[in-house]
Design a protein around this motif. Structure first.
Motif, PDB file in Angstrom:
ATOM      1  N   GLY A  29       0.840  -1.194   0.000  1.00  0.00           N
ATOM      2  CA  GLY A  29       0.000   0.000   0.000  1.00  0.00           C
ATOM      3  C   GLY A  29       0.872   1.238   0.000  1.00  0.00           C
ATOM      4  N   GLU A  49      -5.401  -1.183   0.986  1.00  0.00           N
ATOM      5  CA  GLU A  49      -6.723  -1.177   0.375  1.00  0.00           C
ATOM      6  C   GLU A  49      -7.569  -2.342   0.861  1.00  0.00           C
ATOM      7  OE1 GLU A  49      -8.537  -0.110  -4.045  1.00  0.00           O
ATOM      8  OE2 GLU A  49      -6.456  -0.770  -3.822  1.00  0.00           O
ATOM      9  N   TYR A  86      -9.858   2.023   3.062  1.00  0.00           N
ATOM     10  CA  TYR A  86      -8.587   1.486   3.551  1.00  0.00           C
ATOM     11  C   TYR A  86      -8.653   0.973   4.988  1.00  0.00           C
ATOM     12  CZ  TYR A  86      -6.804   4.263  -0.383  1.00  0.00           C
ATOM     13  OH  TYR A  86      -6.578   4.798  -1.630  1.00  0.00           O
TER      14      TYR A  86
END
Length: 355
Positions: A29, A49, A86
């Motif tokens: 990420g 994510e 997220y």
């Protein structure tokens, strides 16, 4: 493959944090520097994510293992929470960058300077091992500096517990880590190995790299050789390394590394033995007893609230759309009280005076 920087502010309308700037990204990420509106302090927030394949058992294990660690040489876990897109992990911000950049900028470190950092790495590993956590990915890039203020030696902070394992729950059996730093027994896919001794090997690679500005088992010709990685692995398994002629090292330093670079983990020097080695002891305060010092932080860590079940709920809810703004950070008042106690503790002050 590294994740692309976000096109939208991941903290838009968040009640506590606001984005200051984008920091970095990786296969997991990306990370941003953020400001805590409640305290004004800076934090680094890692965003993963909320997709299957991204939120895995490894992510859960990383957060669980990191959350129980409280030590001056480990990046402090603050909290994990959900946004619409997220799973976010907030942690202490280390403003001085990573050791890889520090070492390459200086074309390798003087032995005394490298020892100063290595002593801190071993203190951190000894503490993590006392907490039953094996890191399994010790390397320059995963070691941060708290500051680059002129006239002050920066302190190191271990970060990234993505490959870590709690050996009180299970023994390591998977080959993980970074090529070049990985211990022979890991590369040989043994069904079980001691993660603590694998960390010792990786710390030796890191020490060699800090002092020599190169890796012990790599050669310049490996870069253009299709079989270069295979040759590196074979050198690691056979413990084939050389002392660079352009970077003279003391006999004591070479002796320590020769005891680390031992293929048989049962014959390899341990963390406890490293702490008694003359090269390691040089420059440490005479009254510093590592067991006492790290025992202080082990006790603090065990006093902290047990958030394991709450963390698991947040991680698992990350795969359900529409859930957001849940968070787990522990007892904030307890943490504030504990941090104050750390600063005032005479053991802490005696130790920090060494820096």
């Amino acid at each position: 493959m590294a994740v692309q920087p976000p096109t939208e502010d991941p903290l838009k309308n968040h009640h506590r944090y606001e984005t200051v700037k984008y920091l970095s990204s990786g296969s997991y990420g990306f990370v941003v520097l953020a400001r805590d509106r409640t305290s004004g302090s800076s934090v680094a927030i890692k965003f993963i994510e909320r997709l299957k394949g991204k939120i895995t058992k490894n992510v859960e294990r990383e957060i669980l293992n990191h959350s129980i660690l409280i030590h001056p040489h480990v990046v402090r876990f603050e909290e994990c929470f959900l946004t619409e897109k997220y799973l976010a992990i907030a942690m202490e911000y280390a403003a001085g960058g990573n050791m890889y950049s520090h070492v390459t900028a200086n074309h390798g470190l003087q032995e005394e300077h490298g020892r100063f950092f290595y002593q801190q790495i071993i203190l951190a590993l000894d503490y993590c091992h006392k907490m039953s956590i094996s890191n399994r990915d010790i390397k320059l890039e995963n070691t941060l500096l708290d500051s680059t203020e002129p006239g002050r030696n920066p302190l190191i902070k271990l970060c990234d517990f993505g490959y870590s394992i709690n050996e009180s729950h299970s023994l390591p059996k998977t080959a993980v880590g970074t090529p070049g730093y990985t211990a022979p027994e890991v590369l040989m896919n043994r069904t079980r190995y001691d993660g603590k001794l694998a960390d010792v090997w990786s710390s030796g690679v890191m020490l060699y790299a800090m002092l020599c500005c190169r890796y012990p088992f790599e050669r310049p010709e490996d870069d253009d050789d299709p079989k270069g990685q295979h040759r590196i692995v074979q050198r690691i398994i056979k413990c084939q390394y050389e002392w660079p002629k352009d970077k003279p090292l003391s006999a004591e330093c070479k002796d320590l590394m020769s005891k680390i670079f031992v293929a048989d983990p049962a014959a390899r020097i341990s963390i406890a033995q490293i702490q008694k080695h003359p090269w390691f002891r040089h420059g440490l305060p005479q009254n510093l007893e590592v067991d006492t010092y790290n025992g202080h932080y082990v006790k603090l860590s065990k006093q902290a609230a047990d958030n394991a079940d709450a963390i698991r709920r947040v991680v698992r809810e990350a795969l359900h759309e529409g859930q957001e703004q849940q968070s787990v950070s522990g007892d904030v008042d307890h943490l504030a009280e504990r941090n104050s106690m750390d600063t005032e503790d005479s053991l802490e002050n005696d130790y920090l005076s060494w820096y």
